[in-house]
Design a protein around this motif. Structure first.
Motif, short mmCIF file in Angstrom:
data_model
loop_
_atom_site.label_atom_id
_atom_site.label_comp_id
_atom_site.label_asym_id
_atom_site.label_seq_id
_atom_site.Cartn_x
_atom_site.Cartn_y
_atom_site.Cartn_z
N LEU A 158 0.82 -1.22 0.00
CA LEU A 158 0.00 0.00 0.00
C LEU A 158 0.85 1.26 0.00
CD1 LEU A 158 -2.59 -1.18 2.68
CD2 LEU A 158 -2.91 -1.13 0.20
N LEU A 159 2.04 1.18 0.59
CA LEU A 159 2.90 2.36 0.70
C LEU A 159 3.92 2.48 -0.43
CD1 LEU A 159 3.52 2.13 4.56
CD2 LEU A 159 2.00 3.72 3.36
N GLN A 160 4.28 1.36 -1.02
CA GLN A 160 5.23 1.36 -2.15
C GLN A 160 4.62 0.54 -3.29
OE1 GLN A 160 8.17 3.00 -2.17
NE2 GLN A 160 8.03 3.68 -0.04
N PRO A 161 3.47 0.98 -3.82
CA PRO A 161 2.73 0.14 -4.78
C PRO A 161 3.50 -0.20 -6.05
CG PRO A 161 1.82 2.37 -4.70
CD PRO A 161 2.79 2.25 -3.56
N GLN A 162 4.29 0.72 -6.56
CA GLN A 162 4.98 0.46 -7.83
C GLN A 162 5.99 -0.67 -7.69
OE1 GLN A 162 6.96 3.88 -9.53
NE2 GLN A 162 7.34 2.85 -11.48
N LEU A 163 6.83 -0.59 -6.67
CA LEU A 163 7.82 -1.65 -6.45
C LEU A 163 7.12 -2.96 -6.10
CD1 LEU A 163 10.51 0.28 -4.38
CD2 LEU A 163 10.68 -0.46 -6.76
N SER A 164 6.09 -2.86 -5.28
CA SER A 164 5.37 -4.06 -4.86
C SER A 164 4.76 -4.81 -6.04
CB SER A 164 4.27 -3.67 -3.86
OG SER A 164 3.50 -4.78 -3.49
N LEU A 165 4.16 -4.06 -6.96
CA LEU A 165 3.54 -4.70 -8.13
C LEU A 165 4.58 -5.33 -9.04
CD1 LEU A 165 0.70 -2.18 -9.02
CD2 LEU A 165 0.47 -4.45 -7.99
N GLN A 166 5.74 -4.69 -9.19
CA GLN A 166 6.80 -5.29 -10.01
C GLN A 166 7.25 -6.63 -9.42
OE1 GLN A 166 10.05 -2.62 -11.50
NE2 GLN A 166 8.88 -1.01 -10.49
N LEU A 167 7.40 -6.66 -8.11
CA LEU A 167 7.82 -7.90 -7.45
C LEU A 167 6.73 -8.96 -7.55
CD1 LEU A 167 9.55 -6.36 -4.32
CD2 LEU A 167 10.68 -7.57 -6.19
N ARG A 168 5.47 -8.54 -7.44
CA ARG A 168 4.37 -9.50 -7.56
C ARG A 168 4.33 -10.12 -8.95
NH1 ARG A 168 -1.74 -7.48 -7.57
NH2 ARG A 168 -1.14 -7.11 -9.74
N GLU A 169 4.49 -9.29 -9.98
CA GLU A 169 4.43 -9.82 -11.34
C GLU A 169 5.57 -10.79 -11.61
OE1 GLU A 169 1.68 -9.43 -13.11
OE2 GLU A 169 1.11 -8.40 -11.27
N ARG A 170 6.76 -10.50 -11.09
CA ARG A 170 7.87 -11.43 -11.23
C ARG A 170 7.55 -12.76 -10.55
NH1 ARG A 170 13.86 -8.79 -10.44
NH2 ARG A 170 13.83 -7.33 -12.18
#
Length: 413
Positions: A352-364
């Motif tokens: 929720l606080l770092q959505p861009q990095l979090s989503l990149q890691l999720r997609e990987r």
């Protein structure tokens, strides 16, 4: 690493702990190779070694800037670096100490302060979180996709066995798990009931404290820990263990003894509670032969599953191989994805606080899990489950739900 701590922290318990951690670091850089944020950003200051230097400067009295805060905020606290470090540097504790000082020195912008305040006040309280969740779930079809993805469909609570057994264990309800996935603890209770163990949830126990602690409201987090200790203490004498079904809670409760070591009223109790705490995957191997016998007697054919080990299990608690071994013993084909040691990007409130990095890691992570060809993903932490499920149609659940179905029947068992 040579250190000269500033007067504001020198000689304090946190200062002494931080100094010992800093001096253990030999600058080797092995940690950098396994840091998810360094892999994404390629910035030395977004890896463990760079962050250690930043924290060292802060504790030695150097000016603290918004840039320092940003690099520390981007850390997932996945503790992969601790698993890699040949010198045993306790980076997670150092990050907690450093972030606390930085939080006190660098004022955040108003929108960020409001967001963090809402997270630390609402999420740990079931009486606030659950009604808000229900409203969101009722309006889910009308919400924009990013918000809709964060809200799982409502799930009904399942039957919790109530019969007394010769053996008793306690379980932590937690904060968001009962609302998001009420079947996890019930499934654990049913499985243990079948094995002759009664699982009890102590009234009054709630959030483990991790959420507030990692949002730098450490005083309130310690109060959460004290409340849980008070709730468990009357039952602790007759319980064999305190069972954790969320590995993020487990790694925190196992550290109560350390975090409250300087509290004269709670130090001894906290140490006892930490010593009693076990992840569910540490409990069930004792019953592996019995589980295998019961499942094989039902002639269950479980579909292949992809196992996602949470960072809080494999790096925080240093527990590896137990879930896979248990599932294989009952006839489940378990597949591990590439880079299984890397974080999925959930990391508590990080998504929720770092959505861009979090989503990149999720997609990987989801791409790696998809490559296993498994039709189902299992994990051991509610945060990972929700984060992964929001990006895939493949079912994601707690591994104990799979064991429960194998024992007692149900879809996918």
């Amino acid at each position: 690493m040579q250190t000269t701590l500033a007067d504001f922290i020198k000689g304090t318990p946190e200062g002494d702990e931080a100094e010992a951690i800093l001096r253990a670091c030999v600058h080797c850089g092995f940690c950098t190779a396994t840091c998810p944020t360094y892999q994404l950003l390629g910035d030395e200051l977004d890896g463990p070694r760079g962050r250690i230097y930043l924290i060292k400067q802060v504790l030695e009295g150097a000016p603290v800037t918004a840039s320092t805060q940003l690099h520390l905020d981007r850390c997932l606290t996945c503790r992969n670096c601790e698993s890699t470090c040949p010198s045993g540097v306790k980076y997670g504790r150092l990050a907690d100490i450093g972030r606390k000082v930085v939080e006190q020195r660098v004022p955040r912008r108003l929108p960020e302060r409001i967001k963090r305040y809402m997270l630390k006040e609402a999420l740990p309280r079931q009486w606030l979180f659950n009604p808000a969740l229900r409203v969101g779930q009722a309006l889910r079809p009308l919400l924009p996709k990013p918000l809709r993805d964060k809200l799982p469909p409502r799930r009904a609570a399942t039957v919790w066995p109530l019969r007394a057994q010769a053996r008793t264990m306690l379980v932590l309800d937690g904060c968001v798990q009962p609302g998001l996935a009420p079947n996890i603890n019930a499934a654990a209770a049913r499985v243990l009931d079948t094995l002759g163990v009664q699982l009890l949830a102590a009234p009054g126990a709630g959030c483990c404290g991790a959420l507030r602690f990692h949002l730098n409201d450490q005083a309130a987090a310690l109060d959460d820990m004290r409340r849980n200790i008070d709730a468990w203490w009357p039952l602790a004498a007759r319980a064999e263990a305190i069972v954790m079904t969320a590995s993020g809670c487990g790694v925190t409760v196992k550290e109560y003894g350390h975090l409250l070591a300087h509290d004269p009223a709670f130090a001894e109790k906290a140490a006892r509670i930490s010593a009693m705490t076990r992840d569910l995957s540490e409990i069930l191997p004792e019953f592996e032969a019995e589980l295998a016998r019961r499942v094989h007697a039902r002639q269950v054919r479980a579909e292949p599953v992809a196992w996602h080990p949470p960072c809080t299990l494999q790096h925080g608690q240093q527990i590896r191989g137990k879930v896979e071994g248990l599932l294989r013993a009952i006839g489940v084909e378990v597949r591990l994805c590439r880079d299984a040691h890397l974080c999925c990007g959930s990391a508590g409130t990080y998504s929720l606080l770092q959505p861009q990095l979090s989503l990149q890691l999720r997609e990987r992570k989801l791409a790696a899990l998809a490559d296993t060809g498994a039709a189902r993903i299992v994990s051991a932490n509610i945060g990972c489950q929700g984060h992964l499920q929001s990006g895939t149609e493949t079912p994601v659940e707690h591994w104990i739900e799979l064991v429960d179905r194998a024992l007692h029947g149900g879809p996918g068992g």
